[in-house]
Write a protein that holds these residues in place. Structure first.
Motif, PDB file in Angstrom:
ATOM      1  N   PHE A   2     -23.771  46.818 119.438  1.00  0.00           N
ATOM      2  CA  PHE A   2     -23.393  48.125 119.965  1.00  0.00           C
ATOM      3  C   PHE A   2     -22.061  48.587 119.166  1.00  0.00           C
ATOM      4  CE2 PHE A   2     -20.682  51.032 122.552  1.00  0.00           C
ATOM      5  CZ  PHE A   2     -21.591  52.037 122.482  1.00  0.00           C
ATOM      6  N   THR A   3     -22.227  49.737 118.536  1.00  0.00           N
ATOM      7  CA  THR A   3     -20.757  49.956 117.839  1.00  0.00           C
ATOM      8  C   THR A   3     -19.984  51.183 118.592  1.00  0.00           C
ATOM      9  OG1 THR A   3     -21.593  49.688 115.756  1.00  0.00           O
ATOM     10  CG2 THR A   3     -19.765  51.056 115.552  1.00  0.00           C
ATOM     11  N   THR A   4     -18.833  50.919 118.844  1.00  0.00           N
ATOM     12  CA  THR A   4     -17.879  51.750 119.532  1.00  0.00           C
ATOM     13  C   THR A   4     -17.524  52.996 119.012  1.00  0.00           C
ATOM     14  OG1 THR A   4     -15.765  50.819 118.873  1.00  0.00           O
ATOM     15  CG2 THR A   4     -16.764  49.874 121.172  1.00  0.00           C
ATOM     16  N   LYS A   5     -17.096  54.047 119.346  1.00  0.00           N
ATOM     17  CA  LYS A   5     -16.681  55.227 118.741  1.00  0.00           C
ATOM     18  C   LYS A   5     -15.282  54.922 117.636  1.00  0.00           C
ATOM     19  CE  LYS A   5     -17.199  58.462 122.519  1.00  0.00           C
ATOM     20  NZ  LYS A   5     -16.591  59.247 123.466  1.00  0.00           N
ATOM     21  N   ASN A   6     -14.791  53.841 117.992  1.00  0.00           N
ATOM     22  CA  ASN A   6     -13.675  53.611 116.796  1.00  0.00           C
ATOM     23  C   ASN A   6     -14.223  52.399 115.914  1.00  0.00           C
ATOM     24  OD1 ASN A   6     -11.356  55.030 117.650  1.00  0.00           O
ATOM     25  ND2 ASN A   6     -11.606  53.668 119.692  1.00  0.00           N
ATOM     26  N   GLY A   7     -15.672  52.325 116.116  1.00  0.00           N
ATOM     27  CA  GLY A   7     -16.285  51.391 114.945  1.00  0.00           C
ATOM     28  C   GLY A   7     -16.286  49.996 115.075  1.00  0.00           C
ATOM     29  N   ARG A   8     -15.971  49.596 116.195  1.00  0.00           N
ATOM     30  CA  ARG A   8     -15.846  48.257 116.513  1.00  0.00           C
ATOM     31  C   ARG A   8     -17.318  47.626 116.905  1.00  0.00           C
ATOM     32  NH1 ARG A   8     -10.769  46.309 119.928  1.00  0.00           N
ATOM     33  NH2 ARG A   8     -11.943  44.732 119.459  1.00  0.00           N
ATOM     34  N   VAL A   9     -17.576  46.657 116.644  1.00  0.00           N
ATOM     35  CA  VAL A   9     -19.068  46.014 117.015  1.00  0.00           C
ATOM     36  C   VAL A   9     -18.838  45.201 118.186  1.00  0.00           C
ATOM     37  CG1 VAL A   9     -20.800  44.467 116.256  1.00  0.00           C
ATOM     38  CG2 VAL A   9     -19.525  45.889 114.623  1.00  0.00           C
ATOM     39  N   ILE A  16     -18.198  40.191 126.647  1.00  0.00           N
ATOM     40  CA  ILE A  16     -17.375  40.804 125.267  1.00  0.00           C
ATOM     41  C   ILE A  16     -16.271  39.789 125.157  1.00  0.00           C
ATOM     42  CG2 ILE A  16     -15.777  42.349 124.179  1.00  0.00           C
ATOM     43  CD1 ILE A  16     -17.150  44.292 126.172  1.00  0.00           C
ATOM     44  N   MET A  17     -16.657  38.856 123.605  1.00  0.00           N
ATOM     45  CA  MET A  17     -15.602  37.935 123.493  1.00  0.00           C
ATOM     46  C   MET A  17     -14.310  38.673 123.127  1.00  0.00           C
ATOM     47  SD  MET A  17     -14.747  34.889 122.803  1.00  0.00           S
ATOM     48  CE  MET A  17     -15.635  33.567 122.371  1.00  0.00           C
ATOM     49  N   PRO A  18     -13.256  38.155 123.567  1.00  0.00           N
ATOM     50  CA  PRO A  18     -11.977  38.891 123.062  1.00  0.00           C
ATOM     51  C   PRO A  18     -11.728  38.679 121.729  1.00  0.00           C
ATOM     52  CG  PRO A  18     -11.733  36.817 124.502  1.00  0.00           C
ATOM     53  CD  PRO A  18     -13.096  37.138 124.381  1.00  0.00           C
ATOM     54  N   ASP A  19     -10.742  39.542 121.288  1.00  0.00           N
ATOM     55  CA  ASP A  19     -10.549  39.658 119.856  1.00  0.00           C
ATOM     56  C   ASP A  19      -9.419  38.536 119.448  1.00  0.00           C
ATOM     57  OD1 ASP A  19     -12.022  41.672 118.979  1.00  0.00           O
ATOM     58  OD2 ASP A  19     -10.576  43.169 119.775  1.00  0.00           O
ATOM     59  N   ILE A  20      -8.505  38.143 120.647  1.00  0.00           N
ATOM     60  CA  ILE A  20      -7.628  37.231 120.558  1.00  0.00           C
ATOM     61  C   ILE A  20      -7.951  36.280 121.759  1.00  0.00           C
ATOM     62  CG2 ILE A  20      -5.050  36.775 120.580  1.00  0.00           C
ATOM     63  CD1 ILE A  20      -4.824  39.845 119.708  1.00  0.00           C
ATOM     64  N   PHE A  21      -8.015  35.050 121.182  1.00  0.00           N
ATOM     65  CA  PHE A  21      -8.130  34.082 122.277  1.00  0.00           C
ATOM     66  C   PHE A  21      -6.821  33.601 122.904  1.00  0.00           C
ATOM     67  CE2 PHE A  21      -8.748  29.445 123.648  1.00  0.00           C
ATOM     68  CZ  PHE A  21      -9.567  29.717 124.744  1.00  0.00           C
ATOM     69  N   VAL A  22      -6.751  33.501 124.173  1.00  0.00           N
ATOM     70  CA  VAL A  22      -5.505  32.778 124.894  1.00  0.00           C
ATOM     71  C   VAL A  22      -6.003  31.968 125.865  1.00  0.00           C
ATOM     72  CG1 VAL A  22      -3.503  33.540 126.207  1.00  0.00           C
ATOM     73  CG2 VAL A  22      -4.435  35.110 124.547  1.00  0.00           C
ATOM     74  N   PRO A  23      -5.841  30.634 125.731  1.00  0.00           N
ATOM     75  CA  PRO A  23      -6.358  29.977 126.447  1.00  0.00           C
ATOM     76  C   PRO A  23      -5.707  29.760 127.816  1.00  0.00           C
ATOM     77  CG  PRO A  23      -4.923  28.765 125.078  1.00  0.00           C
ATOM     78  CD  PRO A  23      -4.977  29.879 124.732  1.00  0.00           C
ATOM     79  N   THR A  24      -6.798  29.562 129.010  1.00  0.00           N
ATOM     80  CA  THR A  24      -6.138  29.542 130.128  1.00  0.00           C
ATOM     81  C   THR A  24      -5.268  28.478 130.500  1.00  0.00           C
ATOM     82  OG1 THR A  24      -8.565  30.409 130.925  1.00  0.00           O
ATOM     83  CG2 THR A  24      -7.101  29.527 132.922  1.00  0.00           C
ATOM     84  N   ASP A  25      -4.085  28.850 131.200  1.00  0.00           N
ATOM     85  CA  ASP A  25      -3.305  27.763 131.583  1.00  0.00           C
ATOM     86  C   ASP A  25      -3.474  27.372 133.076  1.00  0.00           C
ATOM     87  OD1 ASP A  25      -0.925  26.322 131.959  1.00  0.00           O
ATOM     88  OD2 ASP A  25       0.647  27.851 131.907  1.00  0.00           O
ATOM     89  N   THR A  26      -3.800  26.197 132.767  1.00  0.00           N
ATOM     90  CA  THR A  26      -4.024  25.403 134.206  1.00  0.00           C
ATOM     91  C   THR A  26      -3.178  24.196 134.810  1.00  0.00           C
ATOM     92  OG1 THR A  26      -5.580  23.780 133.349  1.00  0.00           O
ATOM     93  CG2 THR A  26      -6.455  25.860 134.036  1.00  0.00           C
ATOM     94  N   VAL A  27      -2.019  24.417 133.984  1.00  0.00           N
ATOM     95  CA  VAL A  27      -0.991  23.250 134.218  1.00  0.00           C
ATOM     96  C   VAL A  27      -0.581  23.186 135.810  1.00  0.00           C
ATOM     97  CG1 VAL A  27       1.271  22.256 133.446  1.00  0.00           C
ATOM     98  CG2 VAL A  27      -0.580  23.075 131.703  1.00  0.00           C
ATOM     99  N   GLY A  28      -0.107  24.349 136.127  1.00  0.00           N
ATOM    100  CA  GLY A  28       0.348  24.304 137.580  1.00  0.00           C
ATOM    101  C   GLY A  28      -0.528  24.339 138.720  1.00  0.00           C
ATOM    102  N   ILE A  29      -1.910  24.033 138.367  1.00  0.00           N
ATOM    103  CA  ILE A  29      -2.810  23.915 139.564  1.00  0.00           C
ATOM    104  C   ILE A  29      -2.995  22.382 139.857  1.00  0.00           C
ATOM    105  CG2 ILE A  29      -5.281  24.283 140.075  1.00  0.00           C
ATOM    106  CD1 ILE A  29      -5.194  27.005 138.250  1.00  0.00           C
ATOM    107  N   THR A  30      -2.568  21.901 141.047  1.00  0.00           N
ATOM    108  CA  THR A  30      -2.684  20.721 141.288  1.00  0.00           C
ATOM    109  C   THR A  30      -3.293  20.630 142.616  1.00  0.00           C
ATOM    110  OG1 THR A  30      -0.587  20.770 142.453  1.00  0.00           O
ATOM    111  CG2 THR A  30      -0.430  20.060 140.664  1.00  0.00           C
TER     112      THR A  30
END
Length: 160
Positions: A2-9, A16-30
């Motif tokens: 699908f192509t959005t109004k702004n031309g994004r596929v 939807i796969m994000p454009d910028i991957f930010v890994p999940t921070d699980t360090v504090g989960i004990t």
């Protein structure tokens, strides 16, 4: 596809796969964090703290002022650990508590802010440490969006 109004596929099949991957921070989960969170002790502590200090905290005009009236992080954490032990029967395990401390303290502050300020206060505190939100704000402020974005405007002209 699908192509959005702004031309994004946008591709189908699982989200939807994000454009910028930010890994999940699980360090504090004990195991300690999981136990106190699942038992509702963080929420209960924050509510009781807000209730006991409501008169002073409710005088705050914004989240920053309210947060300035809270004790230091270590004092807040110590009080919570004592509470979790007394009310929830969860023994202090300082190795794990120290790993989870930033997460626990942030959750306590956010929940107190929700009780005193409202949901805006909650999200202001939670988002201040959220790596995804921080990265998104950084990218937006740098003008790295694929299409023009007006920060602070969330209503499109055709929705007015």
């Amino acid at each position: 596809m699908f192509t959005t109004k702004n031309g994004r596929v946008v591709y189908g099949g699982g989200g939807i796969m994000p454009d910028i991957f930010v890994p999940t921070d699980t360090v504090g989960i004990t195991s300690y964090f999981t136990k106190v969170a699942n038992a509702g002790l963080i929420r209960n502590f924050a509510y009781e703290y807000a209730d006991l200090n409501r008169e002073n905290l409710a005088e705050s005009v914004n989240t920053a002022e309210m947060l300035s009236k809270l004790p230091g992080d270590y004092t807040l954490l110590q009080s919570f650990v004592q509470y979790a032990s007394a009310k929830g029967g969860i023994a202090p395990r300082w190795y794990y508590i120290n790993i989870s401390a930033p997460l626990i303290v942030n959750q306590i502050k956010a929940l107190i802010a929700r009780d005193i300020i409202g949901m805006d206060g909650y999200f202001e505190v939670v988002n201040s440490t959220d790596p995804v939100v921080k990265e998104a704000v950084k990218r937006l402020e740098a003008g790295d969006a694929d299409f023009p974005v007006e920060i602070g405007r969330n209503i499109k002209k055709d929705q007015q």
